[in-house]
Design a protein around this motif. Structure first.
Motif, PDB file in Angstrom:
ATOM      1  N   TYR A   1       1.043  -1.319   0.055  1.00  0.00           N
ATOM      2  CA  TYR A   1      -0.036   0.005  -0.165  1.00  0.00           C
ATOM      3  C   TYR A   1       0.718   1.448  -0.075  1.00  0.00           C
ATOM      4  N   CYS A   2       2.059   1.005   0.872  1.00  0.00           N
ATOM      5  CA  CYS A   2       3.020   2.529   0.989  1.00  0.00           C
ATOM      6  C   CYS A   2       3.465   2.610  -0.676  1.00  0.00           C
ATOM      7  N   LYS A   3       3.899   1.560  -1.129  1.00  0.00           N
ATOM      8  CA  LYS A   3       4.520   1.652  -2.488  1.00  0.00           C
ATOM      9  C   LYS A   3       3.431   2.279  -3.700  1.00  0.00           C
TER      10      LYS A   3
ATOM     11  N   MET B   1      -4.765   3.196   3.772  1.00  0.00           N
ATOM     12  CA  MET B   1      -4.975   1.823   3.687  1.00  0.00           C
ATOM     13  C   MET B   1      -3.987   1.361   4.344  1.00  0.00           C
ATOM     14  N   ALA B   2      -2.592   1.653   4.258  1.00  0.00           N
ATOM     15  CA  ALA B   2      -1.378   1.239   4.908  1.00  0.00           C
ATOM     16  C   ALA B   2      -1.678   1.404   6.669  1.00  0.00           C
ATOM     17  N   LEU B   3      -2.341   2.597   6.959  1.00  0.00           N
ATOM     18  CA  LEU B   3      -2.425   2.870   8.279  1.00  0.00           C
ATOM     19  C   LEU B   3      -3.674   1.805   8.776  1.00  0.00           C
ATOM     20  N   GLU B   4      -4.532   1.637   8.029  1.00  0.00           N
ATOM     21  CA  GLU B   4      -5.460   0.334   8.595  1.00  0.00           C
ATOM     22  C   GLU B   4      -4.884  -0.733   8.798  1.00  0.00           C
ATOM     23  N   GLU B   5      -4.103  -1.126   7.813  1.00  0.00           N
ATOM     24  CA  GLU B   5      -3.498  -2.680   8.012  1.00  0.00           C
ATOM     25  C   GLU B   5      -2.303  -2.289   9.113  1.00  0.00           C
ATOM     26  N   LEU B   6      -1.894  -1.375   9.355  1.00  0.00           N
ATOM     27  CA  LEU B   6      -1.007  -1.187  10.631  1.00  0.00           C
ATOM     28  C   LEU B   6      -1.759  -1.371  11.633  1.00  0.00           C
TER      29      LEU B   6
ATOM     30  N   CYS C   1      10.109   1.950   7.476  1.00  0.00           N
ATOM     31  CA  CYS C   1      10.443   2.738   6.536  1.00  0.00           C
ATOM     32  C   CYS C   1       9.596   2.973   5.436  1.00  0.00           C
ATOM     33  N   ALA C   2       9.001   1.951   4.885  1.00  0.00           N
ATOM     34  CA  ALA C   2       7.806   2.200   3.685  1.00  0.00           C
ATOM     35  C   ALA C   2       6.756   3.134   4.276  1.00  0.00           C
ATOM     36  N   LEU C   3       6.405   3.131   5.326  1.00  0.00           N
ATOM     37  CA  LEU C   3       5.603   3.959   6.057  1.00  0.00           C
ATOM     38  C   LEU C   3       6.152   5.522   5.842  1.00  0.00           C
ATOM     39  N   VAL C   4       7.136   5.627   6.456  1.00  0.00           N
ATOM     40  CA  VAL C   4       7.868   6.938   6.766  1.00  0.00           C
ATOM     41  C   VAL C   4       7.938   7.648   5.147  1.00  0.00           C
ATOM     42  N   GLN C   5       8.324   6.864   4.144  1.00  0.00           N
ATOM     43  CA  GLN C   5       8.391   7.346   2.745  1.00  0.00           C
ATOM     44  C   GLN C   5       6.853   7.663   2.221  1.00  0.00           C
ATOM     45  N   VAL C   6       6.052   6.898   2.650  1.00  0.00           N
ATOM     46  CA  VAL C   6       4.791   7.291   1.877  1.00  0.00           C
ATOM     47  C   VAL C   6       4.331   8.660   2.609  1.00  0.00           C
TER      48      VAL C   6
END
Length: 805
Positions: A201-203, A209-214, A230-235
């Motif tokens: 999702y981040c990519k 949606m990434a936050l929901e899955e987190l 790292c992926a979350l920080v980048q998105v």
């Protein structure tokens, strides 16, 4: 039992208690079934078999397209056909077995799958998942089964394949039942799957949606991995949510994770981009990251985005202090950052530094720099950039050369001589490099050269470009021909026009009109008429400007009848005359003494009765084209006054004002002169007062008309007042006016006043002529002042003005 066994094989139920162990046998049976027609199966299906493929409505086997390769009768092997479809035969067999399961007999399916335990690998699992994606529940069961096989473990590619088929495609989260099913079998795999899902999702930039899955990952009791953080920080950095990225980083740091180099560079860039470069340096120190050129380059890019150019330059010194050498990417990032923000002075500094250190801009950056400096009007530095390009081994192409020349020559305002010289130098270099100017630049460059009198060079450029394969178009020829004509180089224009036709370039109405008008202005009316006839014969319709130019030329040459013929032709062709056409005709007929004809044309101008469907025509024409203007009225007023029809002229003036057309000084002057010549001084004075009310100061012509009338009426006192008023208004009388005034005063016995006026005349720089002296001497003689007369006679001789006999 044998029949039931055979039917079961045919139906792919895979419910055998003793599945065949020979894969080759499976392939033979599968091939036999696939190539047999449905009619050949009659009688082979056991009606008591509870799992026939054909009779189970809940079974969704692989589509016929997926097995189209099996129906071929060619001599190629089955293996070759399978490879052509990118699915192995084992994957197809497994997929059909799974798809035939009704959800309650998975244990039978597993019995069939045992024969493939030794063959399970990443590729096979991915293929099966792709084939059964329409049944996600069965795909999950196969995924779990495969993960239990000895010697195999799920890879990232396999998990991603499962995620692809579990996602519904409507932004809904993956059903939790599947996740629970995977967790009950292997919690490690579920944790890995959820981390990969967050990363996916981040990519794709789906940070919500990434936050929901987190949250779901944490609900299951798992912690995000370093890669996930790292992926979350980048998105969040990409979404300009720096505060959220900072919160994620805090949680990541508390979990004992450090950012990778790429994430740290992105974070530092975002901080610098918002002016927080000190925070970026503190972050790097906290992460204990060894700074490198790439990190500094990223930060410099952010500083340029924030327009912190001095800080960006300071970071170059920081780099060197940290033993990081700026490379070509660093300088290009810095240069482009300053260029994008319009910091052209800073660009010059950076350019000099980077070239000195052996780093060179790319061709695209050089072209952008040339464009920027041309747009700012710094043509000198833009030209220097062309030289720098050559020095850096980056040969300027047509983009850079054309941009410089077009910027210099593409404006209506003509360039200065030194700037035009830069364009000429650039042209010489591009010619040596074999680069060709585009059509617009050839036209504009030639136009500029013509404007400074370099006609031969302008024509030479056209010929040089032709040798390079460039074919000038009509517009290019027309512009150069126009400038040649404007400079009275009509012979050169004629030669270029003939060359134009010789090269197969068809002249348009603009080209013909330019030539016709120019040749008319220098009196070559016959040649102009020949071109007019040529364009008509060639199917090029003359426009109103073409007709008007030729009509005006005929009128100026006193060939009024030819002008009238051309005017009638113009009307018959449906070409609507404009105000210039009508004014030329009215003025021409007035000067030819044909006042009645001029009045008729004026009436036609206002009614346009002779033009067929005139209303339809004039819907396409501005009303000003058929409305008399001040010049039209002026021509007719002057014509009427010259034949002493001053009453009609005055009525025309009144009608002019009533129509909203404000008279000018010329119209007033013509009417005043007419009244004066007709001996109507009072009326002339009324018009004179009206002129002053309109804000116009009388000119020399108007004053002269009044004084001439006053002289004839022997009203010398009033004439003298007019003369002094004339001098007050900085209107200089000519020698004729002074002479008439002196003669009038002398005849009135006012020789002293006449002599003072003669002296004042000389002070004003208007020197007496023989008529002036004669009038003054004659006045002295009649007044008995012989001595003064003789003295003036001697003075006359000393000033080289010989008395007549």
């Amino acid at each position: 039992m044998r029949k039931r066994l055979f039917n079961s094989l045919l139906s792919y139920s895979k419910s055998l208690h003793f599945p065949p162990r020979n894969p080759q046998l499976n392939r033979i049976i599968f091939q036999f079934i696939s190539t047999s027609s449905p009619a050949n199966l009659d009688g082979l299906i056991d009606p008591d078999d509870p799992f026939p493929l054909q009779n189970n409505p809940r079974v969704e086997p692989v589509s016929a397209q997926d097995f189209a390769f099996l129906s071929s009768d060619s001599g190629t092997s089955t293996k070759q056909k399978v490879n052509a479809r990118k699915f192995s035969l084992d994957a197809v067999l497994i997929a059909n077995t799974i798809l035939s399961d009704n959800g309650e007999l998975w244990y039978r399916t597993q019995i069939f799958l045992r024969q493939f335990r030794g063959s399970i690998n990443e590729k096979l699992v991915v293929e099966v998942l792709n084939l059964v994606k329409m049944k996600p529940d069965l795909a999950v069961k196969f995924f779990i089964w495969a993960g239990k096989q000895s010697g195999y473990s799920h890879t990232v590619n396999v998990i991603n394949s499962l995620l692809d088929l579990l996602e519904s495609g409507n932004d809904d989260p993956i059903p939790e039942k599947f996740l629970l099913e995977i967790r009950d079998d292997d919690e490690v795999i579920l944790k890995k799957l959820l981390n990969l899902l967050i990363g996916k999702y981040c990519k794709n930039g789906l940070w919500n949606m990434a936050l929901e899955e987190l949250g779901r990952l944490k609900d299951f009791g798992y912690k995000p991995s370093r890669v996930t953080y790292c992926a979350l920080v980048q998105v969040f950095l990409q979404a300009d949510r720096l505060d959220t990225a900072h919160l994620v980083y805090g949680e990541m740091s508390d979990a004992g994770f450090r950012m990778d180099g790429y994430t740290l560079r992105c974070y530092a860039y975002s901080l610098c981009r918002t002016g927080q470069w000190r925070e970026a340096l503190a972050l790097i120190e906290k992460e204990e990251f060894k700074v490198d050129t790439a990190l500094y380059t990223k930060m410099i890019s952010g500083l340029c985005e924030a327009s912190l150019f001095e800080e960006a330059m300071d970071f170059l010194n920081r780099m060197r202090a940290d033993s990081c050498v700026p490379d070509v990417v660093t300088y290009r990032v810095l240069l482009c950052g300053c260029l994008n923000k319009g910091q052209l002075d800073m660009c010059k500094i950076i350019l000099n530094i980077m070239i000195a250190e052996g780093c060179y801009p790319s061709l695209g950056i050089f072209n952008s720099l040339v464009h920027a400096y041309c747009r700012s009007g710094d043509y000198s530095f833009a030209y220097k950039l062309l030289k720098k390009m050559v020095k850096c081994g980056c040969q300027p192409g047509h983009v850079a050369y054309n941009k410089l020349i077009s910027s210099i020559c593409g404006n209506e305002e003509l360039p200065s001589s030194d700037v035009l010289e830069l364009a000429e130098n650039a042209y010489s270099k591009m010619l040596a490099d074999g680069v060709v100017l585009n059509k617009i630049n050839v036209s504009n460059f030639s136009r500029c050269l013509c404007s400074v009198g370099k006609f031969e060079k302008a024509c030479k450029i056209i010929h040089e470009m032709m040798r390079k394969g460039f074919i000038p178009d009509t517009s290019t020829y027309s512009k150069v021909i126009a400038h040649l004509c404007n400079a009275s180089k009509v012979e050169n224009a004629f030669l270029l026009f003939e060359e134009m036709k010789k090269n197969g370039v068809v002249p348009d109405v603009r080209t013909y009109t330019i030539l016709i008008d120019s040749f008319c202005k220098v009196g070559l009316i016959e040649q102009a008429r020949n071109w007019f006839d040529e364009m008509v014969k060639g199917g090029c319709a003359p426009n109103v400007v073409t007709y008007t130019a030729l009509i005006h030329a005929y009128l100026k040459a006193r060939k009024v009848s030819k002008a009238d013929e051309l005017f009638e032709m113009m009307l018959s062709k449906g070409c609507i005359p404009n105000v210039v056409t009508y004014t030329a005709l009215i003025d021409g007929h007035c000067k030819a003494g044909q006042i009645e004809k001029a009045c008729q044309i004026f009436a036609r101008m206002q009614t346009n009765a002779e033009i067929p469907d005139v209303d339809l025509y004039f819907k396409e024409v501005d009303n000003e084209a058929k409305t008399p203007n001040v010049y039209t009225y002026g021509a007719l007023v002057d014509g009427l006054c010259k034949v002493y029809k001053v009453k009609e002229a005055h009525e025309l003036l009144e009608g002019m004002s009533a129509s909203g057309c404000k008279p000018n000084r010329v119209v007033f002057g013509a009417l005043i002169d007419g009244f004066c010549k007709a001996g109507k001084l009072d009326e002339a004075q009324e018009v004179f007062s009206e002129m002053l009310e309109h804000g116009y100061d009388p000119n020399t012509f108007i004053y002269s008309s009044l004084m001439n009338r006053l002289f004839k009426d022997k009203r010398m006192d009033l004439a003298l007042k007019v003369l002094f008023k004339m001098l007050e208004n900085s209107c200089t009388p000519d020698v004729i006016i002074y002479t008439e005034m002196i003669d009038g005063l002398c005849k009135s016995g006012k020789t002293d006043e006449a002599y003072k006026l003669m002296l004042m005349m000389e002070e004003k720089g208007c020197y007496p002529n023989v008529v002036t002296y004669t009038a003054m001497i004659d006045g002295f003689g009649k007044a008995g002042k012989i001595d003064k007369g003789l003295e003036l006679l001697e003075q006359m001789g000393s000033k080289g003005c010989a008395p007549d006999s």
